[in-house]
Scaffold this motif. Structure first.
Motif: not given
Length: 207
Positions: A9-13, A90-91, A97-98
């Protein structure tokens, strides 16, 4: 479960990555901004897992990001590295990126020996037990008196004009339950540092 949710999950990551970076930067400044037990517990409920899994995932991600920043690993290599650990594309791209955005902040901490914790030199201890007392009829309560000797890190004493290590003696008192808990925490930390997941992360970054 936390590691699985983080890797899919990208948001969770991204949330985990934010916490990990905060922990790295705060640790370098001698602060403690890691989530409280309530924070870990809340995250565990959202992910339908347990608190220890969440804490472990944050710890592993913190080590990975700190190690990568220290080696100045570029974002594209971070994507490949995370993919090898099982993160979806995606994750991996989201975390990388972050990481790229936060790289200057992380490197400002990990690129220099900012850890100023005293160095262990020796530990002496004595067991005290009150065997009888007119004022109390409760069972004997043993306590430990500890004499801990430490010295300052060498880089704090200077290079051009090195001085002998400044030793400091600390006197502490603790009961058996407290010492047992300290030992358990230290053993857990040592065990985690030798885990297969930790070795896998470090070996991937070293490549």
């Amino acid at each position: 479960m936390a590691m699985t949710a983080c890797s899919s999950d990208p948001q969770v990551a991204l949330d985990f990555a934010r916490v990990a970076v905060k922990s790295i930067v705060a640790g370098g400044k001698g602060e403690n901004l890691a989530p409280s037990s309530k924070g870990f517990a809340a995250a565990a409920r959202r992910l339908n897992t347990n608190e220890e899994d969440v804490r472990h995932t944050v710890s592993l991600l913190s080590r990975a990001l700190a190690r990568a920043a220290k080696l100045n690993v570029p974002a594209d290599r971070m994507v490949d590295f995370l993919a090898r650990l099982g993160y979806q594309d995606q994750v991996s791209e989201t975390i990388a990126s972050f990481y790229s955005e936060q790289l200057p902040s992380i490197r400002s901490v990990v690129s220099f020996p900012l850890v100023t914790a005293p160095i262990y030199k020796s530990l002496e201890w004595r067991l005290d037990v009150e065997v009888a007392s007119r004022r109390s009829h409760s069972p004997a309560r043993p306590s430990f008196l500890l004499k801990l000797t430490t010295s300052s890190p060498s880089f704090l004493r200077g290079v051009d004009h090195p001085s002998p290590p400044a030793r400091k003696v600390h006197y502490l008192q603790a009961d058996y339950k407290t010492l047992r808990e300290i030992c358990a925490q230290l053993e857990q930390a040592l065990s985690e540092s030798k885990s297969s997941q930790t070795r896998r992360i470090l070996s991937q970054i070293k490549e």
